[in-house]
Scaffold this active site. Structure first.
Site, PDB file in Angstrom:
ATOM      1  N   HIS A 331       0.862  -1.182   0.000  1.00  0.00           N
ATOM      2  CA  HIS A 331       0.000   0.000   0.000  1.00  0.00           C
ATOM      3  C   HIS A 331       0.898   1.230   0.000  1.00  0.00           C
ATOM      4  CE1 HIS A 331      -3.032   2.912   1.088  1.00  0.00           C
ATOM      5  NE2 HIS A 331      -3.957   1.988   0.944  1.00  0.00           N
ATOM      6  N   ARG A 351      -6.134  10.598  -0.172  1.00  0.00           N
ATOM      7  CA  ARG A 351      -5.809  11.121  -1.494  1.00  0.00           C
ATOM      8  C   ARG A 351      -7.055  11.373  -2.338  1.00  0.00           C
ATOM      9  NH1 ARG A 351      -2.472   6.820  -3.690  1.00  0.00           N
ATOM     10  NH2 ARG A 351      -3.027   5.680  -1.819  1.00  0.00           N
TER      11      ARG A 351
END
Lengths: 550, 258
Positions: A331, A351
């Site tokens: 990740h 994000r």
């Protein structure tokens, strides 16, 4: 000096981030970001920087259906490990099973719970056995969301393309089709079960994008989406106590076949009493989850304590092939500061809400939402090759994830509400992520591949099913955000329904055997392999050696 | 690449000169490194944790820990994976919380106070002492949601309790023996099922899928060569970020706009 949760040594870089923020914010409002790579450029970045694309750290698997596959040593140790049981001396115990059931579900996470519910709904008596507590699974740790193409400007067609492109076209198309077709059905099922989704006042789902998604498709429940799904499924399983028995703190240590070669049950180890339990079953669903706690390449992980790849070892011994095991998922955003939080997942939702990654100098260096493996590789490049990383007091390296942009884009209080869990976690260490960025680096997150199944969750062993992270092929070589929660539900439900049907139609389970272990041990011997560890691993051992002087 | 310069692993890195501090695990004294979480300190001391460890990231509720600090009468609560050790800490983990979850059929209950009265009648014994709130490692205003439930305000209770990790510390402390984390679960499910408006676009999409309206698109994708599939992937029309309500796709062939 203003109040900061970071030490003096990081202040210079923090000031850089603040200095560039207003300019970056202006750009973001105009939807201008650092340019995306073209799919043709992905391969190069991956091969150079992805931790799992390095050929030198791999060795060939020497037994079983995937013999010859080049795998990580940590996985090989598990797949070629020493069984817990001596087949000769244990065989007699199999004549008097302690428990028997129609459908045995191994694992009490999202996939196992969905499977248990559907098996029960289809008339089967279910026994769910889980190594830790019911609900202890990577499912609870999935933060950002669950995908399903249910908005008018989206369709399963685009979901399919995103999944298969994100997986670098190595996915099993039948499984992808099942995933994207069942997506909205799963969301509806969860809505009807009473899951709290983030919605507009009129009921419309608030949906976001994620890395590699061409449309908004991500449903959420604040930043606790997996936790909310798990709570609801567990509660519903417990409502069905007439049909579903749950046995906690019992780890599966061997699967059993009957003398015809169909599945016959499993042997468990009761972690409390340290005794074995033999379960006879007409059908078995493996929902044991992933393997992040094997720490491939020594990486820190976001995974749950129990994610030790047990199901892979158990089924591989029975001859079930593995798919897409070559690349695990790292990740992009795992915490590297404070030291207490190292490896901890920072959801991709940061994000998707507009918090962008920037380097030591506060500069943008990549598109914020590339597919995960690409994004992780770009972070690694920025730190290790370009030397633009930020070094923590303990010698770790990372880049900034500029979460304060979120409140500036969406209004004050958004971080505290939409990222409530993360906000509280950092607050405990004195960092206000609405005002200061987080320091992050890629962390081992997801297995990507696993046991080979068809679209009903069936493996090649009659009566043995697999669902969720333990299974492979759905995501190809790389999973997109929001597809694991969907996967666990889609294939958990499918496997549950099919297993109930299988159990109903099945004749009596014949005499149980452990012959497969004898065969497996012979194979290991012939290949000249001395098992390094007992397998399945069950629990990682972090005693003493976890701390090293730096 | 200068990879060797940095550490990327799981192991906690402790700087030279880090002190050891004494802590008491179930009454036994151990010297552990300063700065560790309680969980890592337990492991440092030699414990292989079975019960009392889950996600190791503050979200699963497995590692509830109660402790007292030196010369302080107050009983404190924390998650072992999220709480840093302090000198002379007296601690124990709680391996299990005895509580009774009632069973119910979600289709046969109503989102109002009568359901709470029937399924968790002890809720109404609340003394408003706020002990539950003080015990919550997630900083949830537990008493406030109990009070909301007593008024039949399901929505308020659901929203206030949303970040509950069901560790059960509230119910271990409550003098009125309320089972907060279970009744809150019920409230959230009532809210999600009956109070929040349904997503109409979702119901519509489920009908379209069941009617097979997307089958031809998926048949087409399954039949494409790898090359053609790659092209389709590259050609996908991209919805802008952040969300732009004015956006309309150019290509509507693979959409069903009713």
């Amino acid at each position: 000096m203003k109040k900061s949760g970071y030490p003096e040594s990081l202040q210079e870089s923090l000031a850089n981030v603040e200095k560039t923020r207003s300019e970056r914010l202006k750009e973001a409002k105009k939807q201008k970001y650092f340019p995306k790579l073209s799919p043709d450029e992905y391969r190069e970045v991956l091969e150079k920087y992805h931790p799992d694309y390095k050929p030198e750290e791999r060795k060939p698997l020497q037994v079983g259906p995937n013999k010859g596959d080049m795998l990580q040593p940590e996985l090989l140790a598990v797949l070629q490990g020493r069984p817990w049981l001596e087949p000769g001396s244990f065989e007699a115990r199999l004549k008097s099973p302690d428990l028997s059931t129609d459908v045995l579900v191994i694992g009490g996470g999202g996939a196992g719970s969905a499977a248990a519910l559907l098996a029960a709904e289809n008339g089967a008596d279910v026994l769910m056995v889980t190594k830790l507590r019911h609900g202890d699974a990577n499912t609870v740790m999935a933060e950002g969301g669950i995908q399903a193409a249910d908005l008018p400007y989206d369709s399963p067609y685009f979901h399919f393309l995103d999944v298969i492109g994100g997986g670098h076209f190595t996915n099993d198309k039948k499984l992808v089709r099942a995933l994207v077709t069942d997506g909205p059905l799963v969301i509806k099922w969860l809505e009807d079960l009473g899951m709290m989704f983030d919605k507009e006042p009129d009921g419309t789902m608030k949906e976001l994008k994620g890395g590699g998604l061409c449309r908004r498709r991500m449903h959420s429940s604040a930043d606790m989406t997996g936790s909310e799904i798990m709570r609801v499924l567990r509660d519903e399983v417990r409502n069905r106590e007439d049909k579903i028995r749950v046995l906690e703190f019992c780890a599966a240590i061997e699967l059993l076949l009957d003398e015809d070669g169909a599945i016959g049950g499993a042997v468990f180890y009761n972690l409390d009493t340290e005794e074995y339990i033999v379960v006879k079953a007409r059908a078995v669903i493996l929902a044991t989850g992933g393997s992040g706690r094997l720490h491939l390449h020594g990486y820190a992980t976001t995974n749950h304590y129990g994610a030790t790849g047990d199901g892979l070892a158990l089924a591989y011994r029975l001859g079930v092939p593995l798919k897409n095991m070559k690349y695990a998922q790292f990740h992009p955003t795992g915490a590297v500061f404070p030291e207490q939080c190292v490896g901890m997942l920072i959801t991709e939702k940061v994000r998707t809400l507009g918090g962008e990654p920037v380097n030591y100098h506060g500069e943008r260096f990549c598109y914020p939402l590339e597919p995960r493996d690409v994004e992780a590789s770009l972070f690694i490049r920025e730190c290790l090759e370009r030397g633009n990383g930020v070094v923590t007091p303990t010698g770790r390296v990372g880049i900034w994830l500029d979460s304060p942009m979120i409140d500036m884009l969406h209004g004050e209080g958004t971080v505290a509400k939409a990222l409530a869990g993360k906000y509280l976690q950092f607050k405990r260490y004195g960092i206000d992520i609405a005002k200061e960025p987080m320091l992050i680096f890629p962390t081992l997150h997801y297995q990507n591949g696993g046991l080979e199944i068809n679209e009903y969750g069936e493996t090649k062993v009659p009566g043995l099913f697999a669902a969720g992270e333990v299974a492979g092929g759905v995501h190809g070589d790389n999973r997109l955000m929001g597809n694991s929660l969907l996967d666990t539900n889609v294939f958990g439900r499918r496997a549950g329904a099919k297993a109930a049907e299988f159990a109903k139609q099945r004749q009596e389970v014949k005499t149980l055997t452990l012959k497969h272990i004898e065969k497996y041990l012979k194979e290991l011997e012939a290949a000249g392999i001395e098992p390094e560890i007992q397998s399945p691993v069950v629990l990682p051992d972090y005693r003493h050696q976890e701390v090293v002087e730096g | 690449m200068a990879e060797q310069e940095y550490t990327i692993g799981e192991k906690t890195i402790v700087l030279e000169g880090t002190k050891k501090i004494p802590i008491y695990i179930m009454g036994k004294r151990y010297e552990v490194l300063e700065g560790l979480t309680i969980m890592k300190a337990l492991e440092f001391a030699g414990y292989q944790i079975k019960r009392g460890c889950g996600c190791r990231a503050g979200i699963c509720g497995a590692c509830a820990t109660v402790y007292r600090l030196k010369d302080d009468y107050r009983l404190r609560f924390g998650l072992a994976c999220q709480t840093t050790v302090e000198p002379e800490m007296y601690l124990t983990q709680i391996p299990f919380v005895p509580a009774n979850k009632t069973t119910y059929n979600m289709d046969e209950i109503t989102p109002d106070v009568s359901t709470i009265e029937k399924l968790y009648p002890e809720t109404f014994r609340c003394l408003a002492c706020n002990t539950c709130t003080k015990a919550c490692p997630m900083e949830i205003p537990v008493m406030d949601y109990i009070q909301a439930l007593m008024r039949g305000d399901i929505a308020k209770a659901a929203e206030l309790s949303h970040s509950c990790i069901m560790c059960g510390m509230c119910s271990m402390r409550c003098p009125a023996e309320i089972q907060h984390f279970h009744v809150a679960m019920l409230a959230r499910r009532l809210y999600g099922k009956y109070v929040q408006p349904k997503a109409e676009h979702l119901a519509k999409r489920v009908e379209q899928i069941k009617a097979g309206k997307f089958d031809w698109m998926l048949d087409e994708l399954e039949s494409l060569s790898d090359e053609e599939l790659r092209q389709r992937y590259k050609d996908r029309e991209w919805e802008p970020e952040p969300y732009d309500p004015a956006w309309k796709p150019q290509d509507t062939k693979y959409l069903i706009l009713e």
